[in-house]
Write a protein that holds these residues in place. Structure first.
Motif, PDB file in Angstrom:
ATOM      1  N   HIS A 110       8.718  -0.753   2.927  1.00 27.02           N
ATOM      2  CA  HIS A 110       8.596   0.168   4.054  1.00 27.02           C
ATOM      3  C   HIS A 110       7.635   1.323   3.736  1.00 27.02           C
ATOM      4  O   HIS A 110       6.830   1.713   4.589  1.00 27.02           O
ATOM      5  CB  HIS A 110       9.978   0.717   4.426  1.00 27.02           C
ATOM      6  CG  HIS A 110      10.000   1.482   5.708  1.00 27.02           C
ATOM      7  ND1 HIS A 110       9.867   0.879   6.939  1.00 27.02           N
ATOM      8  CD2 HIS A 110      10.121   2.811   5.963  1.00 27.02           C
ATOM      9  CE1 HIS A 110       9.920   1.786   7.897  1.00 27.02           C
ATOM     10  NE2 HIS A 110      10.074   2.975   7.332  1.00 27.02           N
ATOM     11  N   ALA A 111       7.713   1.851   2.524  1.00 26.03           N
ATOM     12  CA  ALA A 111       6.847   2.977   2.154  1.00 26.03           C
ATOM     13  C   ALA A 111       5.376   2.568   2.182  1.00 26.03           C
ATOM     14  O   ALA A 111       4.509   3.335   2.633  1.00 26.03           O
ATOM     15  CB  ALA A 111       7.227   3.491   0.767  1.00 26.03           C
ATOM     16  N   GLU A 112       5.070   1.353   1.719  1.00 27.07           N
ATOM     17  CA  GLU A 112       3.687   0.874   1.720  1.00 27.07           C
ATOM     18  C   GLU A 112       3.180   0.668   3.138  1.00 27.07           C
ATOM     19  O   GLU A 112       2.012   0.960   3.437  1.00 27.07           O
ATOM     20  CB  GLU A 112       3.597  -0.420   0.900  1.00 27.07           C
ATOM     21  CG  GLU A 112       3.790  -0.185  -0.601  1.00 27.07           C
ATOM     22  CD  GLU A 112       4.123  -1.449  -1.368  1.00 27.07           C
ATOM     23  OE1 GLU A 112       3.846  -1.480  -2.581  1.00 27.07           O
ATOM     24  OE2 GLU A 112       4.653  -2.409  -0.758  1.00 27.07           O
ATOM     25  N   MET A 113       4.046   0.181   4.012  1.00 29.41           N
ATOM     26  CA  MET A 113       3.649   0.016   5.407  1.00 29.41           C
ATOM     27  C   MET A 113       3.448   1.368   6.091  1.00 29.41           C
ATOM     28  O   MET A 113       2.511   1.544   6.886  1.00 29.41           O
ATOM     29  CB  MET A 113       4.703  -0.799   6.163  1.00 29.41           C
ATOM     30  CG  MET A 113       4.744  -2.272   5.786  1.00 29.41           C
ATOM     31  SD  MET A 113       3.167  -3.128   6.082  1.00 29.41           S
ATOM     32  CE  MET A 113       2.996  -2.940   7.853  1.00 29.41           C
ATOM     33  N   ALA A 134      -0.741  -7.504  -0.967  1.00 26.12           N
ATOM     34  CA  ALA A 134      -2.168  -7.844  -0.980  1.00 26.12           C
ATOM     35  C   ALA A 134      -2.783  -7.609   0.393  1.00 26.12           C
ATOM     36  O   ALA A 134      -3.920  -7.137   0.506  1.00 26.12           O
ATOM     37  CB  ALA A 134      -2.357  -9.297  -1.410  1.00 26.12           C
ATOM     38  N   ASP A 135      -2.045  -7.951   1.454  1.00 23.57           N
ATOM     39  CA  ASP A 135      -2.533  -7.704   2.813  1.00 23.57           C
ATOM     40  C   ASP A 135      -2.769  -6.207   3.039  1.00 23.57           C
ATOM     41  O   ASP A 135      -3.795  -5.795   3.584  1.00 23.57           O
ATOM     42  CB  ASP A 135      -1.517  -8.197   3.853  1.00 23.57           C
ATOM     43  CG  ASP A 135      -1.312  -9.696   3.811  1.00 23.57           C
ATOM     44  OD1 ASP A 135      -2.238 -10.418   3.428  1.00 23.57           O
ATOM     45  OD2 ASP A 135      -0.202 -10.133   4.190  1.00 23.57           O
ATOM     46  N   VAL A 136      -1.791  -5.398   2.620  1.00 18.80           N
ATOM     47  CA  VAL A 136      -1.875  -3.950   2.811  1.00 18.80           C
ATOM     48  C   VAL A 136      -3.068  -3.372   2.064  1.00 18.80           C
ATOM     49  O   VAL A 136      -3.842  -2.575   2.602  1.00 18.80           O
ATOM     50  CB  VAL A 136      -0.557  -3.283   2.362  1.00 18.80           C
ATOM     51  CG1 VAL A 136      -0.715  -1.762   2.287  1.00 18.80           C
ATOM     52  CG2 VAL A 136       0.578  -3.649   3.311  1.00 18.80           C
ATOM     53  N   GLN A 137      -3.251  -3.807   0.823  1.00 14.08           N
ATOM     54  CA  GLN A 137      -4.380  -3.312   0.029  1.00 14.08           C
ATOM     55  C   GLN A 137      -5.708  -3.688   0.676  1.00 14.08           C
ATOM     56  O   GLN A 137      -6.651  -2.891   0.711  1.00 14.08           O
ATOM     57  CB  GLN A 137      -4.297  -3.876  -1.393  1.00 14.08           C
ATOM     58  CG  GLN A 137      -3.128  -3.312  -2.199  1.00 14.08           C
ATOM     59  CD  GLN A 137      -2.885  -4.078  -3.483  1.00 14.08           C
ATOM     60  OE1 GLN A 137      -3.609  -5.032  -3.803  1.00 14.08           O
ATOM     61  NE2 GLN A 137      -1.853  -3.701  -4.217  1.00 14.08           N
ATOM     62  N   MET A 138      -5.790  -4.914   1.194  1.00 16.56           N
ATOM     63  CA  MET A 138      -7.020  -5.342   1.835  1.00 16.56           C
ATOM     64  C   MET A 138      -7.319  -4.511   3.077  1.00 16.56           C
ATOM     65  O   MET A 138      -8.460  -4.081   3.307  1.00 16.56           O
ATOM     66  CB  MET A 138      -6.943  -6.825   2.213  1.00 16.56           C
ATOM     67  CG  MET A 138      -8.233  -7.356   2.844  1.00 16.56           C
ATOM     68  SD  MET A 138      -8.088  -9.063   3.409  1.00 16.56           S
ATOM     69  CE  MET A 138      -6.957  -8.850   4.791  1.00 16.56           C
ATOM     70  N   LEU A 139      -6.298  -4.239   3.895  1.00 19.91           N
ATOM     71  CA  LEU A 139      -6.521  -3.464   5.114  1.00 19.91           C
ATOM     72  C   LEU A 139      -6.877  -2.005   4.813  1.00 19.91           C
ATOM     73  O   LEU A 139      -7.674  -1.397   5.530  1.00 19.91           O
ATOM     74  CB  LEU A 139      -5.285  -3.542   6.008  1.00 19.91           C
ATOM     75  CG  LEU A 139      -5.081  -4.906   6.690  1.00 19.91           C
ATOM     76  CD1 LEU A 139      -3.732  -4.973   7.373  1.00 19.91           C
ATOM     77  CD2 LEU A 139      -6.201  -5.181   7.693  1.00 19.91           C
ATOM     78  N   HIS A 140      -6.316  -1.449   3.748  1.00 20.62           N
ATOM     79  CA  HIS A 140      -6.755  -0.123   3.306  1.00 20.62           C
ATOM     80  C   HIS A 140      -8.240  -0.174   2.955  1.00 20.62           C
ATOM     81  O   HIS A 140      -9.031   0.692   3.351  1.00 20.62           O
ATOM     82  CB  HIS A 140      -5.963   0.328   2.073  1.00 20.62           C
ATOM     83  CG  HIS A 140      -4.647   0.962   2.377  1.00 20.62           C
ATOM     84  ND1 HIS A 140      -4.520   2.095   3.148  1.00 20.62           N
ATOM     85  CD2 HIS A 140      -3.376   0.630   1.984  1.00 20.62           C
ATOM     86  CE1 HIS A 140      -3.237   2.438   3.228  1.00 20.62           C
ATOM     87  NE2 HIS A 140      -2.529   1.543   2.534  1.00 20.62           N
ATOM     88  N   GLY A 141      -8.628  -1.204   2.206  1.00 25.50           N
ATOM     89  CA  GLY A 141     -10.021  -1.354   1.782  1.00 25.50           C
ATOM     90  C   GLY A 141     -10.963  -1.547   2.956  1.00 25.50           C
ATOM     91  O   GLY A 141     -12.074  -1.005   2.969  1.00 25.50           O
ATOM     92  N   VAL A 142     -10.552  -2.321   3.948  1.00 21.28           N
ATOM     93  CA  VAL A 142     -11.373  -2.532   5.146  1.00 21.28           C
ATOM     94  C   VAL A 142     -11.663  -1.212   5.830  1.00 21.28           C
ATOM     95  O   VAL A 142     -12.818  -0.905   6.180  1.00 21.28           O
ATOM     96  CB  VAL A 142     -10.653  -3.497   6.120  1.00 21.28           C
ATOM     97  CG1 VAL A 142     -11.329  -3.491   7.480  1.00 21.28           C
ATOM     98  CG2 VAL A 142     -10.650  -4.919   5.562  1.00 21.28           C
ATOM     99  N   LEU A 143     -10.612  -0.406   6.008  1.00 21.91           N
ATOM    100  CA  LEU A 143     -10.802   0.864   6.706  1.00 21.91           C
ATOM    101  C   LEU A 143     -11.661   1.831   5.903  1.00 21.91           C
ATOM    102  O   LEU A 143     -12.541   2.502   6.456  1.00 21.91           O
ATOM    103  CB  LEU A 143      -9.443   1.496   7.023  1.00 21.91           C
ATOM    104  CG  LEU A 143      -9.478   2.717   7.938  1.00 21.91           C
ATOM    105  CD1 LEU A 143     -10.198   2.421   9.254  1.00 21.91           C
ATOM    106  CD2 LEU A 143      -8.059   3.212   8.227  1.00 21.91           C
TER     107      LEU A 143
END
Length: 247
Positions: free
Chosen positions: A183-186, A228-237
């Motif tokens: 939850h914290a990562e989201m 991994a999904d969360v890290q990728m979306l941070h990187g995209v932004l």
């Protein structure tokens, strides 16, 4: 040697082709069954073609119980199912493979011995054989083409046995070097996007901004994401912001 695992005996009545006997052995072992009984096989026993087709399931054939008559094969059984694709003019309960194996599991759990009869390839079981059974298994196949190969019928029934007797996970996601985001990562991802979108003037007009933010958070909550999904979306932004700043 067969295992001591409680299970129904699969009885092949007057099978004609060794390849089908071997295929049946493979189908049985695929789903944890190894108690085969063979009644008066046309080409004798042991059968080299059955052994060749069985491949790694040869031990099912090695432990098979050979008899000359169906009656002999069923002597120690308390309840018998007969598989047939067509009506035989006999008054008996008719069940699907799923229901049959559910009933078999319940009976075996009570200490009963259960058998399933499978007929020869050309015409299936004769009425004399079916008359010895307590119930009929009827596979819900296409009525315009109801013919099933012996090994196919064994496979279907063995599969249903496995479903009833094994602890099966019916749905799973195979994780590859990652875990589900917590939850914290989201929350951090939602905050990152909300802040950047706010800077870009996305939440407009002002009176609709709060509702738009709620909808955006609701969208994130519906998306099961890995770390991994969360890290990728941070990187995209981050990359999009850098690209904008370069311009």
């Amino acid at each position: 040697m067969t295992t001591a695992t409680p299970q129904p005996a699969f009885v092949l009545v007057r099978p004609q082709m060794g390849e089908n006997i071997g295929g049946a052995a493979r189908a049985m072992l695929n789903f944890g069954l190894d108690k085969m009984r063979v009644v008066d096989p046309r080409d004798g026993w042991p059968n080299e073609r059955a052994v060749a087709m069985a491949s790694g399931a040869g031990r099912v054939l090695d432990g098979a119980f050979l008899t000359q008559t169906t009656a002999e094969a069923l002597e120690d059984c308390h309840y018998v199912f007969a598989t047939t694709a067509r009506a035989r003019g006999l008054t008996k309960p008719v069940v699907t493979p799923e229901t049959a194996m559910k009933q078999a599991a319940e009976r075996i759990a009570r200490g009963e011995k259960v058998a399933v009869l499978f007929g020869p390839e050309r015409a299936g079981l004769e009425n004399e054989d079916i008359a010895r059974a307590n119930a009929i298994i009827n596979v819900p196949v296409n009525p315009e083409y109801a013919s099933l190969n012996l090994a196919q019928c064994v496979l279907l029934t063995a599969y249903e046995w496995r479903r009833q007797s094994a602890d099966i996970v019916h749905e799973r996601v195979d994780m590859t070097k990652t875990d589900w985001a917590n939850h914290a990562e989201m929350e951090a991802l939602e905050r990152h996007y909300e802040e950047r979108l706010d800077e870009a003037g996305f939440f407009f007009p002002p009176e609709k901004a709060e509702g738009m933010k709620v909808n955006l958070r609701n969208m994130w909550s519906r998306m099961p994401m890995t770390r991994a999904d969360v890290q990728m979306l941070h990187g995209v932004l981050r990359q999009m912001v850098r690209w904008k700043e370069k311009g």
